[in-house]
Scaffold this motif. Structure first.
Motif, PDB file in Angstrom:
ATOM      1  N   SER A 193      66.916  55.585   0.244  1.00  0.00           N
ATOM      2  CA  SER A 193      66.853  55.418  -0.994  1.00  0.00           C
ATOM      3  C   SER A 193      67.779  54.328  -1.279  1.00  0.00           C
ATOM      4  N   CYS A 194      69.010  53.550  -0.824  1.00  0.00           N
ATOM      5  CA  CYS A 194      69.790  52.290  -1.033  1.00  0.00           C
ATOM      6  C   CYS A 194      69.418  50.774  -0.743  1.00  0.00           C
ATOM      7  N   TRP A 195      69.787  50.349  -1.438  1.00  0.00           N
ATOM      8  CA  TRP A 195      69.157  49.320  -2.375  1.00  0.00           C
ATOM      9  C   TRP A 195      69.863  48.043  -2.143  1.00  0.00           C
ATOM     10  N   ASP A 196      68.981  46.822  -1.500  1.00  0.00           N
ATOM     11  CA  ASP A 196      70.236  45.512  -1.213  1.00  0.00           C
ATOM     12  C   ASP A 196      70.782  44.824  -2.710  1.00  0.00           C
ATOM     13  N   GLY A 197      69.634  45.189  -4.019  1.00  0.00           N
ATOM     14  CA  GLY A 197      69.832  44.838  -5.070  1.00  0.00           C
ATOM     15  C   GLY A 197      69.660  43.415  -5.686  1.00  0.00           C
ATOM     16  N   LEU A 198      69.139  43.048  -4.626  1.00  0.00           N
ATOM     17  CA  LEU A 198      68.020  41.026  -4.257  1.00  0.00           C
ATOM     18  C   LEU A 198      66.944  40.315  -3.848  1.00  0.00           C
ATOM     19  N   HIS A 199      66.446  42.013  -3.208  1.00  0.00           N
ATOM     20  CA  HIS A 199      64.864  41.593  -2.499  1.00  0.00           C
ATOM     21  C   HIS A 199      64.078  42.745  -2.699  1.00  0.00           C
ATOM     22  N   LEU A 200      63.274  42.149  -3.650  1.00  0.00           N
ATOM     23  CA  LEU A 200      61.912  43.936  -4.012  1.00  0.00           C
ATOM     24  C   LEU A 200      60.766  43.480  -2.240  1.00  0.00           C
ATOM     25  N   ASP A 201      61.142  42.662  -1.535  1.00  0.00           N
ATOM     26  CA  ASP A 201      60.640  42.988  -0.087  1.00  0.00           C
ATOM     27  C   ASP A 201      61.150  41.612   0.513  1.00  0.00           C
ATOM     28  N   THR A 202      61.542  41.966   2.305  1.00  0.00           N
ATOM     29  CA  THR A 202      61.518  41.561   3.356  1.00  0.00           C
ATOM     30  C   THR A 202      60.834  40.938   4.253  1.00  0.00           C
ATOM     31  N   PRO A 203      61.184  40.238   4.902  1.00  0.00           N
ATOM     32  CA  PRO A 203      59.915  40.228   6.464  1.00  0.00           C
ATOM     33  C   PRO A 203      59.410  41.509   7.090  1.00  0.00           C
ATOM     34  N   ASP A 204      60.704  41.829   7.247  1.00  0.00           N
ATOM     35  CA  ASP A 204      59.771  43.303   8.354  1.00  0.00           C
ATOM     36  C   ASP A 204      59.665  44.464   6.433  1.00  0.00           C
ATOM     37  N   HIS A 205      59.315  44.386   5.530  1.00  0.00           N
ATOM     38  CA  HIS A 205      59.598  45.701   4.700  1.00  0.00           C
ATOM     39  C   HIS A 205      60.205  46.556   4.878  1.00  0.00           C
ATOM     40  N   GLN A 206      61.694  46.276   5.219  1.00  0.00           N
ATOM     41  CA  GLN A 206      62.123  47.640   5.716  1.00  0.00           C
ATOM     42  C   GLN A 206      63.951  47.234   5.282  1.00  0.00           C
ATOM     43  N   ALA A 207      63.876  45.810   5.376  1.00  0.00           N
ATOM     44  CA  ALA A 207      66.095  45.244   5.900  1.00  0.00           C
ATOM     45  C   ALA A 207      66.372  45.383   4.042  1.00  0.00           C
ATOM     46  N   HIS A 208      65.653  45.498   3.026  1.00  0.00           N
ATOM     47  CA  HIS A 208      66.030  45.609   1.727  1.00  0.00           C
ATOM     48  C   HIS A 208      66.011  46.830   1.136  1.00  0.00           C
ATOM     49  N   MET A 209      66.112  48.120   2.756  1.00  0.00           N
ATOM     50  CA  MET A 209      66.423  49.529   1.865  1.00  0.00           C
ATOM     51  C   MET A 209      67.370  49.963   3.327  1.00  0.00           C
ATOM     52  N   ALA A 210      67.943  50.653   2.764  1.00  0.00           N
ATOM     53  CA  ALA A 210      68.465  51.415   3.846  1.00  0.00           C
ATOM     54  C   ALA A 210      69.160  53.495   3.672  1.00  0.00           C
ATOM     55  N   TYR A 211      69.279  53.891   4.575  1.00  0.00           N
ATOM     56  CA  TYR A 211      69.506  55.446   4.078  1.00  0.00           C
ATOM     57  C   TYR A 211      71.118  55.696   3.970  1.00  0.00           C
ATOM     58  N   PRO A 212      71.288  56.909   2.826  1.00  0.00           N
ATOM     59  CA  PRO A 212      73.062  56.710   3.113  1.00  0.00           C
ATOM     60  C   PRO A 212      73.117  57.030   4.245  1.00  0.00           C
ATOM     61  N   GLN A 213      74.522  56.800   4.129  1.00  0.00           N
ATOM     62  CA  GLN A 213      75.468  57.230   5.662  1.00  0.00           C
ATOM     63  C   GLN A 213      76.800  58.561   5.034  1.00  0.00           C
ATOM     64  N   ALA A 214      76.798  59.300   6.181  1.00  0.00           N
ATOM     65  CA  ALA A 214      77.725  60.411   5.776  1.00  0.00           C
ATOM     66  C   ALA A 214      79.416  59.490   5.514  1.00  0.00           C
ATOM     67  N   GLN A 215      79.770  60.120   4.213  1.00  0.00           N
ATOM     68  CA  GLN A 215      81.276  59.833   4.668  1.00  0.00           C
ATOM     69  C   GLN A 215      82.092  60.958   3.896  1.00  0.00           C
ATOM     70  N   GLY A 216      82.773  62.228   4.859  1.00  0.00           N
ATOM     71  CA  GLY A 216      83.384  62.925   4.559  1.00  0.00           C
ATOM     72  C   GLY A 216      82.467  63.784   4.556  1.00  0.00           C
ATOM     73  N   ALA A 217      83.098  65.434   4.177  1.00  0.00           N
ATOM     74  CA  ALA A 217      82.537  66.489   4.794  1.00  0.00           C
ATOM     75  C   ALA A 217      81.178  66.116   3.725  1.00  0.00           C
ATOM     76  N   ASN A 218      79.512  66.649   3.885  1.00  0.00           N
ATOM     77  CA  ASN A 218      78.181  67.420   3.661  1.00  0.00           C
ATOM     78  C   ASN A 218      79.273  65.601   2.247  1.00  0.00           C
ATOM     79  N   GLN A 219      78.706  64.564   2.593  1.00  0.00           N
ATOM     80  CA  GLN A 219      79.155  63.274   1.591  1.00  0.00           C
ATOM     81  C   GLN A 219      78.095  62.561   1.611  1.00  0.00           C
ATOM     82  N   ASN A 220      76.966  62.036   1.106  1.00  0.00           N
ATOM     83  CA  ASN A 220      76.103  61.370   1.496  1.00  0.00           C
ATOM     84  C   ASN A 220      76.904  59.633   0.873  1.00  0.00           C
ATOM     85  N   VAL A 221      76.778  58.587   0.660  1.00  0.00           N
ATOM     86  CA  VAL A 221      77.369  57.702  -0.313  1.00  0.00           C
ATOM     87  C   VAL A 221      75.995  56.073   0.979  1.00  0.00           C
TER      88      VAL A 221
END
Length: 355
Positions: free
Chosen positions: A240-268
């Motif tokens: 649910s995290c987007w690079d803001g630059l591409h609607l698609d990339t060659p592997d159809h995934q690199a422009h998206m990422a999962y949130p990452q844990a930061q601190g106690a119970n926080q996803n960023v």
């Protein structure tokens, strides 16, 4: 659920899942069942881009117009809300050996897919063609295309019956930072080439394959009780995290990422993909039970499950649902109505349209 920073498919035939520089990918075995070999041929993602539709130069990159820049991942902690979501209820419209993300313009080149939502989706689909199509979703404004590998019991195609539940949730702790999908955004969640271990450990995995009281299965259960209401189910979440630059990339995934844990119970969102979008969660159910030994996917075994999303929502309708339900901290149905908070009203009217 623990999130990792990003997920990218590599052409060698396996997922490389990266977490603080650590590669967890495992090579595929040399021997492959025929169905999986076909799936690999149908998803050699980085090498198959061709000029077509939204990608006229055929390089696999579709730029956002306009791009979203200058965004910093939000670490704010808004007032706690247990829910911040709404549903899209969409039925199956058709099946076909097409994939307009992986093989745009190349009809019949993919393994068979089960399509929900937009009823015109085929290999030739573009942002414009989907916008001119119809929909099998309750909300007429949801013209998006959703698809997954077709499920079979032996040689018999099995389709989900009735509207399936597709959740749109906040994947980040600061749910007030979530913004609607840009028109034309598309991506693939998971891979038909992933190993059983990669499927089990996928950052979007919720419960694996399940039926009645059997949960967290990497492969289909050997047997599901034959009670009338028992169905085969799976739930899987998208990045649910987007690079803001591409609607698609060659592997159809690199422009998206999962949130990452930061601190106690926080996803960023990571700095490389700072734009928080709704987190899609597929919740699918197939009317199959009893002896499951002949149940398979068009892409192979149970651990080859994956799905695709191509955004074609009416902008105003999606904006209203995101604002009212996700940013508003509600648990909404497909009308944008939270029955536990009736005083908050609904985003859409009784016809699932903007009032």
């Amino acid at each position: 659920m623990a999130f990792v920073a990003s997920l990218a498919l590599v052409v060698a035939g396996f997922n490389a899942i990266t977490d603080a520089g650590r590669a967890d990918a495992a090579p595929r075995t040399a021997a492959q069942p025929a169905a999986v070999t076909h799936a690999m041929q149908g998803h050699a993602m980085a090498a198959k881009a061709v000029p077509f539709g939204d990608d006229p130069d055929g390089d696999g990159y579709i730029p956002a117009n306009p791009p979203v820049t200058g965004v910093e991942p939000s670490t704010d902690l808004p007032a706690h809300r247990y829910f911040h979501e709404f549903q899209a209820n969409c039925s199956v419209s058709h099946t076909a050996p097409d994939d307009p993300i992986v093989f745009p313009g190349q009809a019949g080149k993919s393994h068979n897919h089960t399509f929900m939502g937009n009823d015109t989706t085929n290999a030739a689909s573009t942002t414009a063609s989907l916008g001119a199509g119809g929909t099998a979703c309750k909300a007429p404004g949801d013209l998006s295309a959703y698809w997954m590998p077709t499920l079979y019991n032996g040689d018999q195609e099995v389709r989900p019956v009735g509207p399936q539940t597709i959740y749109y949730k906040a994947g980040v702790t600061d749910y007030t930072s979530v913004r609607p999908f840009p028109k034309g955004l598309r991506f693939v969640v998971g891979s038909p080439m992933q190993t059983a271990e990669q499927f089990r450990d996928h950052p979007g995995m919720v419960e694996g394959w399940e039926c009645q009281n059997q949960y967290h299965n990497v492969e289909f259960p050997a047997y599901c009780p034959t009670d009338r209401d028992v169905q085969l189910n799976i739930r899987m979440q998208a990045p649910s995290c987007w690079d803001g630059l591409h609607l698609d990339t060659p592997d159809h995934q690199a422009h998206m990422a999962y949130p990452q844990a930061q601190g106690a119970n926080q996803n960023v969102c990571p700095a490389s993909h700072p734009v928080a979008l709704p987190m899609i969660e597929f919740k699918m159910a197939w009317p199959v039970n009893g002896d499951m030994s002949k149940v398979r996917l068009a892409s192979g075994t149970g651990h080859s499950f994956h799905y695709d999303f191509f955004n074609a929502w009416d902008d105003a309708t999606l904006d209203a649902l995101v604002d009212h339900c996700i940013i508003g901290g509600l648990q909404c149905d497909a009308r944008g109505y939270d029955q536990t908070n009736p005083d908050r009203g609904a985003a859409l009217d009784g016809n699932y349209e903007l009032p």
